[in-house]
Write a protein that holds these residues in place. Structure first.
Motif, short mmCIF file in Angstrom:
data_model
loop_
_atom_site.label_atom_id
_atom_site.label_comp_id
_atom_site.label_asym_id
_atom_site.label_seq_id
_atom_site.Cartn_x
_atom_site.Cartn_y
_atom_site.Cartn_z
N VAL A 179 41.07 3.62 -30.28
CA VAL A 179 39.77 3.61 -29.59
C VAL A 179 38.96 2.38 -29.96
O VAL A 179 38.30 1.79 -29.12
N ALA A 180 39.02 1.97 -31.24
CA ALA A 180 38.21 0.83 -31.69
C ALA A 180 38.78 0.25 -32.97
O ALA A 180 39.56 0.90 -33.68
N PHE A 181 38.39 -1.01 -33.24
CA PHE A 181 38.68 -1.67 -34.51
C PHE A 181 37.39 -1.72 -35.33
O PHE A 181 36.28 -1.69 -34.79
N VAL A 182 37.54 -1.88 -36.66
CA VAL A 182 36.45 -2.38 -37.51
C VAL A 182 37.01 -3.52 -38.34
O VAL A 182 38.17 -3.48 -38.76
N ASP A 183 36.19 -4.52 -38.58
CA ASP A 183 36.63 -5.69 -39.35
C ASP A 183 35.38 -6.39 -39.87
O ASP A 183 34.37 -6.49 -39.16
N ASP A 184 35.43 -6.88 -41.11
CA ASP A 184 34.27 -7.52 -41.71
C ASP A 184 34.10 -8.98 -41.31
O ASP A 184 33.10 -9.61 -41.68
N GLU A 185 35.05 -9.54 -40.58
CA GLU A 185 34.94 -10.95 -40.18
C GLU A 185 33.95 -11.10 -39.02
O GLU A 185 34.17 -10.52 -37.95
N PRO A 186 32.88 -11.86 -39.20
CA PRO A 186 31.82 -11.95 -38.19
C PRO A 186 32.31 -12.45 -36.83
O PRO A 186 31.87 -11.94 -35.78
N ARG A 187 33.23 -13.41 -36.79
CA ARG A 187 33.65 -14.00 -35.53
C ARG A 187 34.47 -13.05 -34.66
O ARG A 187 34.68 -13.32 -33.48
N LYS A 188 34.92 -11.94 -35.24
CA LYS A 188 35.71 -10.98 -34.47
C LYS A 188 34.87 -9.88 -33.83
O LYS A 188 35.39 -9.11 -33.01
N GLN A 189 33.60 -9.79 -34.22
CA GLN A 189 32.77 -8.71 -33.72
C GLN A 189 32.62 -8.77 -32.20
O GLN A 189 32.43 -9.82 -31.62
N ARG A 190 32.77 -7.58 -31.57
CA ARG A 190 32.65 -7.37 -30.11
C ARG A 190 33.81 -7.96 -29.32
O ARG A 190 33.83 -7.86 -28.09
N LEU A 191 34.78 -8.61 -29.97
CA LEU A 191 35.95 -9.10 -29.26
C LEU A 191 36.89 -7.94 -28.93
O LEU A 191 36.83 -6.88 -29.55
N GLN A 192 37.76 -8.16 -27.95
CA GLN A 192 38.76 -7.16 -27.60
C GLN A 192 40.15 -7.68 -27.94
O GLN A 192 40.49 -8.82 -27.68
N ILE A 193 40.95 -6.82 -28.55
CA ILE A 193 42.34 -7.14 -28.89
C ILE A 193 43.22 -6.08 -28.24
O ILE A 193 43.08 -4.89 -28.55
N HIS A 194 44.07 -6.50 -27.31
CA HIS A 194 44.88 -5.57 -26.52
C HIS A 194 44.00 -4.53 -25.84
O HIS A 194 44.38 -3.36 -25.69
N GLY A 195 42.80 -4.95 -25.44
CA GLY A 195 41.90 -4.04 -24.73
C GLY A 195 41.10 -3.12 -25.63
O GLY A 195 40.33 -2.30 -25.14
N VAL A 196 41.23 -3.25 -26.94
CA VAL A 196 40.50 -2.40 -27.88
C VAL A 196 39.42 -3.25 -28.55
O VAL A 196 39.70 -4.33 -29.08
N THR A 197 38.18 -2.76 -28.58
CA THR A 197 37.04 -3.53 -29.04
C THR A 197 36.85 -3.43 -30.55
O THR A 197 37.03 -2.37 -31.14
N VAL A 198 36.48 -4.56 -31.16
CA VAL A 198 36.05 -4.56 -32.57
C VAL A 198 34.61 -4.07 -32.58
O VAL A 198 33.69 -4.80 -32.24
N ALA A 199 34.41 -2.82 -32.98
CA ALA A 199 33.13 -2.15 -32.78
C ALA A 199 32.16 -2.30 -33.93
O ALA A 199 31.01 -1.87 -33.83
N GLY A 200 32.59 -2.88 -35.05
CA GLY A 200 31.69 -3.04 -36.18
C GLY A 200 32.43 -3.43 -37.44
O GLY A 200 33.58 -3.86 -37.40
N THR A 201 31.75 -3.27 -38.58
CA THR A 201 32.32 -3.62 -39.87
C THR A 201 32.75 -2.35 -40.62
O THR A 201 32.53 -1.23 -40.15
N ILE A 202 33.33 -2.55 -41.79
CA ILE A 202 33.78 -1.41 -42.59
C ILE A 202 32.62 -0.49 -42.96
O ILE A 202 32.77 0.74 -42.99
N ALA A 203 31.45 -1.08 -43.19
CA ALA A 203 30.27 -0.26 -43.51
C ALA A 203 29.86 0.64 -42.35
O ALA A 203 29.16 1.64 -42.55
N ASP A 204 30.29 0.29 -41.13
CA ASP A 204 29.92 1.07 -39.94
C ASP A 204 30.88 2.23 -39.67
O ASP A 204 30.71 2.95 -38.68
#
Length: 619
Positions: free
Chosen positions: A175-200
């Motif tokens: 459904v979604a990714f989380v990743d702490d790298e700022p440049r990846k936020q809100r990007l889509q990978i294989h149609g799945v969105t980076v929805a926030g960071t680990i704290a989220d």
């Protein structure tokens, strides 16, 4: 078998015929559409020109489709690589047709071929990728699948998502990714969105109704896993972790074979890596004898030693069932490559130990047989002395007489400033092997480490049983701490110590920071799918012989320099041999009560025989 092959061949032929027929229709359709688009404006094609161009294009397309294996690809897994193969096949087939037109008509009908090329790419690519789209969005998007959050939007996370979207029988839907790298936020990978960071993670789990969390960062250190798990534990979602990349690449497991997060993952430090070359030098092609081979540490030593291809492994143990189990496991794993010898024998049987050493002539001995349960040995001090002291003396002296090259004793952090019978007997055992190192040509060393996760008698199996029974989990004291390591780690240290041994050393693993037992209990409860409130934690008080904090070296033993990454050599003092042997020989004459009192008081005795014991054990 022949019938099955025939059915497979028929299926392949049907698939090939379908793709060849579909491409033939697309090729002819494309060139005729190009002709009809341009014909009103440029009367360039006669019937013969159109026929020859069509046949040429059809033949060349099938030729290059075969060269680039367009009919052998699994299009349900299509990606950019498959699109490039289509582009090459179409481009070369158009180029071949242009050459034939030039030869046959002394002209190239470039505009028609350009339109045909674009229609080829669009229609052939579309026909292939439509199946991929169907699988991804209609099959993979099944509502019965568990909604999954992927932690880590790097190569590991991308691999996991692609695998989950590709295979229709996967149990999870990303459904979604989380990743702490700022440049990846809100990007889509294989149609799945980076929805926030680990704290989220807690907020995203609640918002997206997540059922499962998968940690997909293969390069992550254990401290990082611990940080992520702290966030995951705030949710009701089940947390899992992707397998190691090397296991995926070697085919041992699939990317989608996720495992549960283990307590070992939360230790917060890197495991010790082995110097494979130095270990091979003293193990490969040799005869190795392991005492306590059926125990947690002994059996793991046997497993890891087997990877270095010794000529023979002699399994010595007192328990018939445990020796049978490790014997069968090693035989199945190595299937005749290593000579496995199972021996039922007690290290307290001096004659039996000398007989075994004389018969098998091992070059390396790992002495893992011991009584190690602290409270139990408080009630049975004579048994602790018989096994840990005299058993070690029997095996060590037998090894020296048999000409063993290296002897490694498994010791304990409880041998430092001992306050209990078990720790005191382990410290005496260390001095026994140090003295034997002086008196023989065998290199005797000891390996000292803390508590081993999952070993018999450790807190983990006890906590698991208490959790399965519905709780509460019993912890002695809220501030009690211990050093922890995994069974494979402990075994690696033992094996590596043999390679480093010169004689008389006590090797100690840098075990990082001590862990609070209560935190270990909390982690195990949440890893088991319960809340702390559901199971409960009850403090039972410190048991006889237990310390609040364990030590690996006392202040007089610390040697700051590492002889190997994460491994130190202790500077434990030694005593005169005659004092040591006199003390040991006096032990059997003591009654159980006196023996216990004297052993427990080794750390702070004041006079007489007690002072001699203090000199022996604390020197």
């Amino acid at each position: 078998m022949n019938k099955q092959r025939g059915e497979l061949l028929l299926t392949y032929q049907k698939r090939l015929s379908l793709l060849v027929g579909l491409d033939s229709v697309i090729v002819l359709f494309s060139i005729y559409i190009g002709y009809f688009i341009l014909h009103p404006y440029m009367n360039i094609y006669s019937a013969s020109t159109l026929f020859i161009s069509s046949v040429s294009l059809l033949a060349s397309h099938h030729l290059f489709a075969a060269i680039y294996k367009l009919y052998q690809k699994a299009w349900e897994y299509a990606s950019v690589r498959e699109l490039m193969a289509i582009a090459r096949a179409v481009t070369f087939s158009i180029a071949a047709t242009a050459i034939i037109q030039l030869v046959a008509f002394q002209d190239i009908y470039m505009r028609v071929l350009l339109i045909t090329w674009m229609l080829h790419i669009l229609l052939i690519g579309g026909s292939r990728f439509s199946w991929r789209l169907y699988r991804d969005h209609f099959i993979a998007g099944n509502n019965d699948k568990k909604r999954t959050l992927i932690v880590g939007a790097g190569s590991g996370g991308s691999m996991v998502v692609r695998q989950l979207l590709t295979y229709a029988d996967a149990d999870f839907f990303p459904v979604a990714f989380v990743d702490d790298e700022p440049r990846k936020q809100r990007l889509q990978i294989h149609g799945v969105t980076v929805a926030g960071t680990i704290a989220d993670i807690p907020d995203i789990v609640e918002k997206e109704h997540i059922d499962n969390i998968i940690i997909a960062i293969p390069s992550l250190e254990k401290k990082g896993i611990q940080h992520i798990y702290e966030q995951c534990a705030k949710t009701d979602a089940k947390t899992q972790i992707m397998p190691l990349i090397e296991d995926v690449m070697t085919g041992r497991v699939s990317v989608s074979q996720f495992r549960e997060v283990q307590v070992e993952d939360l230790l917060g430090r890197k495991p010790v890596d082995l110097d494979l070359e130095s270990i091979s030098e003293y193990v490969t092609g040799r005869t190795v004898l392991v005492t306590g081979a059926g125990g947690s540490i002994g059996s793991e030593i046997c497993r890891q030693i087997g990877m270095f291809q010794p000529d023979k492994i002699v399994l010595v143990g007192h328990g018939e069932n445990s020796i049978y189990q490790i014997d069968m496991e090693l035989r199945n794993r190595y299937k005749g490559m290593i000579d496995i010898i199972p021996i039922i024998g007690d290290i307290q049987d001096r004659e039996r130990m000398f007989s075994l050493m004389a018969e098998h002539r091992p070059e390396v001995v790992y002495h893992a047989a011991a009584h190690k349960h602290v409270p139990l040995m408080e009630y049975n001090p004579k048994e602790a002395v018989k096994n840990n002291v005299f058993g070690t003396k029997n095996v060590g002296e037998a090894a020296a007489v048999a000409g063993v090259k290296k002897f490694v004793l498994i010791s304990s952090d409880k041998a430092v400033n001992p306050t209990n019978v078990m720790g005191a007997t382990k410290r005496v055992a260390e001095m026994v092997i140090q003295q034997l190192d002086k008196e023989s040509n065998t290199s005797f060393v000891a390996v000292r480490f803390g508590n081993v996760l999952g070993s018999r008698g450790s807190v983990i199996p006890l906590f698991k049983k208490q959790i399965q029974a519905g709780g509460p989990v019993t912890v002695t004291h809220p501030d009690m701490t211990r050093y922890f390591m995994t069974i494979p780690e402990a075994s690696r240290l033992v094996i590596q110590a043999g390679a480093l041994a010169r004689g008389g050393e006590i090797f100690v693993l840098d075990m990082g920071e001590p862990v609070k037992i209560v935190d270990l209990a909390k982690n195990l409860i949440t890893l088991s799918g319960y809340t702390i409130e559901e199971i409960g934690i009850q403090f039972s008080g410190i048991r006889p012989g237990e310390k609040m904090y364990e030590e690996l070296l006392n202040e007089n033993e610390v040697h700051s320099k590492q002889v190997f990454p994460k491994i130190h050599i202790g500077k434990a003092g030694q005593v005169e041999g005659d004092v040591l042997w006199e003390f040991i020989n006096s032990l059997p004459a003591k009654n159980a009560k006196l023996l216990k009192e004297q052993l427990v008081e080794i750390a702070n005795t004041k006079s007489g025989l007690q002072r001699v014991m203090r000199e022996v054990v604390r020197s």
